[in-house]
Design an enzyme around this catalytic site. Sequence first.
Site, mmCIF file in Angstrom:
data_model
loop_
_atom_site.group_PDB
_atom_site.id
_atom_site.type_symbol
_atom_site.label_atom_id
_atom_site.label_comp_id
_atom_site.label_asym_id
_atom_site.label_seq_id
_atom_site.Cartn_x
_atom_site.Cartn_y
_atom_site.Cartn_z
ATOM 1 C CG HIS A 131 18.057 14.311 0.897
ATOM 2 N ND1 HIS A 131 17.770 15.516 1.472
ATOM 3 C CD2 HIS A 131 17.503 13.382 1.704
ATOM 4 C CE1 HIS A 131 17.080 15.327 2.586
ATOM 5 N NE2 HIS A 131 16.895 14.037 2.743
ATOM 6 C CD GLU A 180 15.459 14.605 6.299
ATOM 7 O OE1 GLU A 180 14.677 13.763 5.845
ATOM 8 O OE2 GLU A 180 16.676 14.587 6.083
ATOM 9 C CG HIS A 194 13.143 11.410 1.479
ATOM 10 N ND1 HIS A 194 12.378 12.356 2.112
ATOM 11 C CD2 HIS A 194 14.322 11.396 2.126
ATOM 12 C CE1 HIS A 194 13.072 12.883 3.091
ATOM 13 N NE2 HIS A 194 14.261 12.318 3.135
ATOM 14 C CD GLU A 195 17.365 8.919 1.357
ATOM 15 O OE1 GLU A 195 18.265 9.762 1.306
ATOM 16 O OE2 GLU A 195 16.671 8.750 2.365
#
Lengths: 183, 477
Positions: free
Chosen positions: B149, B230, B145-146
């Site tokens: 980003h 997100e 997930h990071e």
Amino acid sequence: MIIILVIIAVLVLMFIGMYNSLVRLRNQVKNAWSQIDVQLKRRHDLIPNLVETAKGYMKHESETLKSITEARSKAMGADTVVDKAKAESTLSGAMSKFFLVVENYPDLKANQNFLAVQEELSSTENKIAFSRQSYNDQVLFFNNKIQVFPSNVIAGMYNFKEEDFFELEDKAERAVPKVDFSS
Amino acid sequence: MWELIRANKQRSLILFFVMGVCLLVLGYFIGGAYAGEEGGYFGLGLAFFIWALMSLISYFSGDSIILAISKAKLVTHNIHPQLFNVVQEMKIAANLPEMPKVYIIPDPAPNAFATGRNPENASIVVTAGLLSKLNRDELQGVIAHEMSHILNRDVLFMTFSGVLLGSIVLLSHVFLRSLWFSGGGRRYSSRSSKGGGQMQIIMIIVAVIMAILAPLMARLLYFAISRKREYLADATAVRLTRYPEGLASALEKISNSDLVLRSANKTTAALYIANPLKKKGMKLSNLSSTHPPIDERIRILRNISQGANFINYQNAYSDVKGHQVRSNIIPSSAMHNKDRVSLRKTPEHKPGTKKAHDLGDLIRAVNKYTFLTCACGMKIKFPSDFKKSEVKCPRCGSINKVPVAELAAIAGVVHGISDQTEKQPEKQIQKNVFVYHRIGKGWESFTCPCGSAKQISPSFNKPYFYCNKCGRKIMVK
């Protein structure tokens, strides 16, 4: 007159941009392919450590350990791509068998050195899988670029060829698992 | 995946432009409210100047400021090999050009964020609590997930629009306050003509309305985009790991914890994977939250079937949201690719449930503690400024030698930093350098010229350390 010149200039710039992006993409594909090799080599480097740590604990499993060592040296010695793929998958098989056997040796499983090597190895396995995945992603994007207009014109002129996907050697991995409730 | 990056960049630019214009117009009217048309241009310039200055600062040192605020510590492979390996795995999957730097926040609340202006200068930050709570697959989900980003250029965009938002809020705040205290800009209007005076009243009214509305609008826009990002990062994480359950159960564990991350505040909250300031059980679906409700994210992830492509995430999203929302969370250009991307199978058995005291040890390791296991099995922990050379084991009472060399090696890192400020003692020490040649790779002991005993552990790999008695620099070769 000026308008025509401007149009020509824009077209030339677009041409350069598209050509460069194709080259960049092809390099990315190549880079992704070499990543797989890097990880395979790392696995070869880690295996002696693993065998060394496990030896003392697994007196009755010398067969398993031997098969790993042999598979490793075969994989390192393989020359052609086909041989290499075959040897690597044999090695993977030997490794997964080894980790199944390890479950019977609680002392070994508690050994700090062994845990460290195991973490490195399982991470390397993951890295191999992810670098294959990433390679396929890159190839997909590159092949799409080659097929669509207008970059297909440039690809045709400069002989950019579609790259092959990395196929799983193990057909069983792709098969749908059968569930049997009869027993 | 790459279509997504491009679509994201375009969206960012549009939003960035809208917010920028908002700021400039606000500046113009505020300036105008004080000193007519000239003031308007002055205000315009001032607003632009504030924004440019803040943008420059946040572009070049935003990540280090954020890392310092959140008390994150840079770690190496040997402090937490698993974390490092997982980051490397995701770096390969995302095909990033450079390995992001890895930081740990010594805090028991589970959370994570990513920062850095571009993929070449990225950092991934996790808390010690996250590492102790999650298993390998869950950690992989969070890191993916990071990484998404970073890959989707969300970090740069969020920093810049955050700065724009901050500038808008700052300007209107200052204006409204000054209006309150000075009773309007009348003082400055004496020079302007009659017609100008009327103009100015209109200007003041417009400026007041703008100063009230602009921050609100900008905030709503910022939060809406932040929530969308997100979801997008969740979708990309699934694409990278091919295993939605990992991220889903990680989010579940994070939301079940009611620990509050002490080093997080309102400005940095938007960066984290889950809102670090939430109270447990709080419903987080209002317009002013930076994160989508976490149970909704979990439900979407668990609803994904058939494949790991973006279109599968979009379908799961529509299923969960029902008819409530019709919007597409994924840019349509990224959904052309309808190839089936198969999901990973659920592993049958994952060993390794961690004990609670691992968390404490990890926090100590990050804070430069050294460990020694006594013969009885007791683990003794030393802070890096521990002075004695022997210590009695609190359990069995036997005397243990303190691993001085390791302590000194770790303290040496701290020394190196303080040396820069104190040039004088550094020179003195340099005169007194003692060189020790290592025999092998095991434990080795020797005496410093001042007479104190030194011991080097097998894991010692620094080029030098300082003697804790005489302060002499000892080179190890």
